[in-house]
Design a protein around this motif. Sequence first.
Motif, PDB file in Angstrom:
ATOM      1  N   ASN A 242     112.595  10.146  33.268  1.00 27.15           N
ATOM      2  CA  ASN A 242     111.309  10.493  33.184  1.00 27.15           C
ATOM      3  C   ASN A 242     110.224   9.684  32.546  1.00 27.15           C
ATOM      4  O   ASN A 242     111.214   8.612  31.678  1.00 27.15           O
ATOM      5  CB  ASN A 242     110.959  11.601  32.235  1.00 27.15           C
ATOM      6  N   PRO A 243     109.231   9.455  32.194  1.00 31.79           N
ATOM      7  CA  PRO A 243     108.647   8.567  31.255  1.00 31.79           C
ATOM      8  C   PRO A 243     109.477   8.865  29.586  1.00 31.79           C
ATOM      9  O   PRO A 243     109.551   9.693  29.338  1.00 31.79           O
ATOM     10  CB  PRO A 243     107.331   9.542  31.358  1.00 31.79           C
ATOM     11  N   PRO A 244     109.441   7.950  29.112  1.00 32.96           N
ATOM     12  CA  PRO A 244     108.985   6.613  28.921  1.00 32.96           C
ATOM     13  C   PRO A 244     109.652   6.128  30.101  1.00 32.96           C
ATOM     14  O   PRO A 244     109.256   4.214  30.475  1.00 32.96           O
ATOM     15  CB  PRO A 244     108.331   5.749  27.800  1.00 32.96           C
ATOM     16  N   TYR A 245     110.483   5.872  30.311  1.00 36.53           N
ATOM     17  CA  TYR A 245     111.611   5.285  31.140  1.00 36.53           C
ATOM     18  C   TYR A 245     111.451   5.475  32.775  1.00 36.53           C
ATOM     19  O   TYR A 245     112.459   5.406  33.705  1.00 36.53           O
ATOM     20  CB  TYR A 245     112.754   5.635  31.065  1.00 36.53           C
ATOM     21  N   ALA A 246     110.524   6.251  33.597  1.00 31.92           N
ATOM     22  CA  ALA A 246     109.933   6.169  34.746  1.00 31.92           C
ATOM     23  C   ALA A 246     110.434   4.732  35.295  1.00 31.92           C
ATOM     24  O   ALA A 246     110.110   3.896  34.627  1.00 31.92           O
ATOM     25  CB  ALA A 246     108.771   7.208  35.036  1.00 31.92           C
ATOM     26  N   GLU A 247     110.779   5.246  36.433  1.00 36.01           N
ATOM     27  CA  GLU A 247     111.141   3.686  37.154  1.00 36.01           C
ATOM     28  C   GLU A 247     110.371   3.322  38.628  1.00 36.01           C
ATOM     29  O   GLU A 247     110.547   4.383  39.178  1.00 36.01           O
ATOM     30  CB  GLU A 247     112.931   3.103  37.490  1.00 36.01           C
ATOM     31  N   VAL A 248     110.146   2.097  39.243  1.00 37.41           N
ATOM     32  CA  VAL A 248     109.377   1.679  40.375  1.00 37.41           C
ATOM     33  C   VAL A 248     111.076   1.839  41.068  1.00 37.41           C
ATOM     34  O   VAL A 248     111.832   0.562  40.200  1.00 37.41           O
ATOM     35  CB  VAL A 248     108.731   0.723  40.313  1.00 37.41           C
TER      36      VAL A 248
END
Length: 187
Positions: free
Chosen positions: A68-74
């Motif tokens: 989840n944001p803020p650690y969402a990643e590509v």
Amino acid sequence: MSRFIFTPTAISGVYIIEPKPIKDSRGYYERYFCVEDFKEIGLNKPIVQINHSKTLVKGCIRGFHYQNPPYAEVKIIRCIKGAIFDVALDLRKNSPTFLQYVSVELNEENSKYLYIPEGCAHAFQTLTEESELLYPVTAFYSPEHDRSINPLDKKINVDWRLTPIGLSDKDKNAAFIDNSFKGVELS
């Protein structure tokens, strides 16, 4: 001139990528990654980590994992040994393809990648013994933001190629999607 072919899929932001190797009698040379080339498909965050996964057993499933944001990643997935059935699941709130998935076979022969944007979960099934992946990501691992969806969830209904085996306790016990799941909201 880009050293990659970027093919969009049915899910916005998910791409199948093919490198363009330079071949001669000795073998070939190809770029694994180039920030300038990947800007073409919207990658605007730095790669902060490169992960290596090795799975010994054919038919094993890993995933669906996301942060989840803020650690969402590509994630940029490539199979460097063996073969996998790779799946990206759209979890983005208000996306027209919410809870839909796309899949592709990645293997050491076709050298394809799967580009998975923020807000999408990733899972794969090994199609051979000893499958290995390398995948750059744009966010550091954060246990507090780590999430999983059960890969056997009937609401998603992935058509796994082989009888699923080898799920970790984390994946076996991962949540099934219910009506309270509203998706991932990206800022």
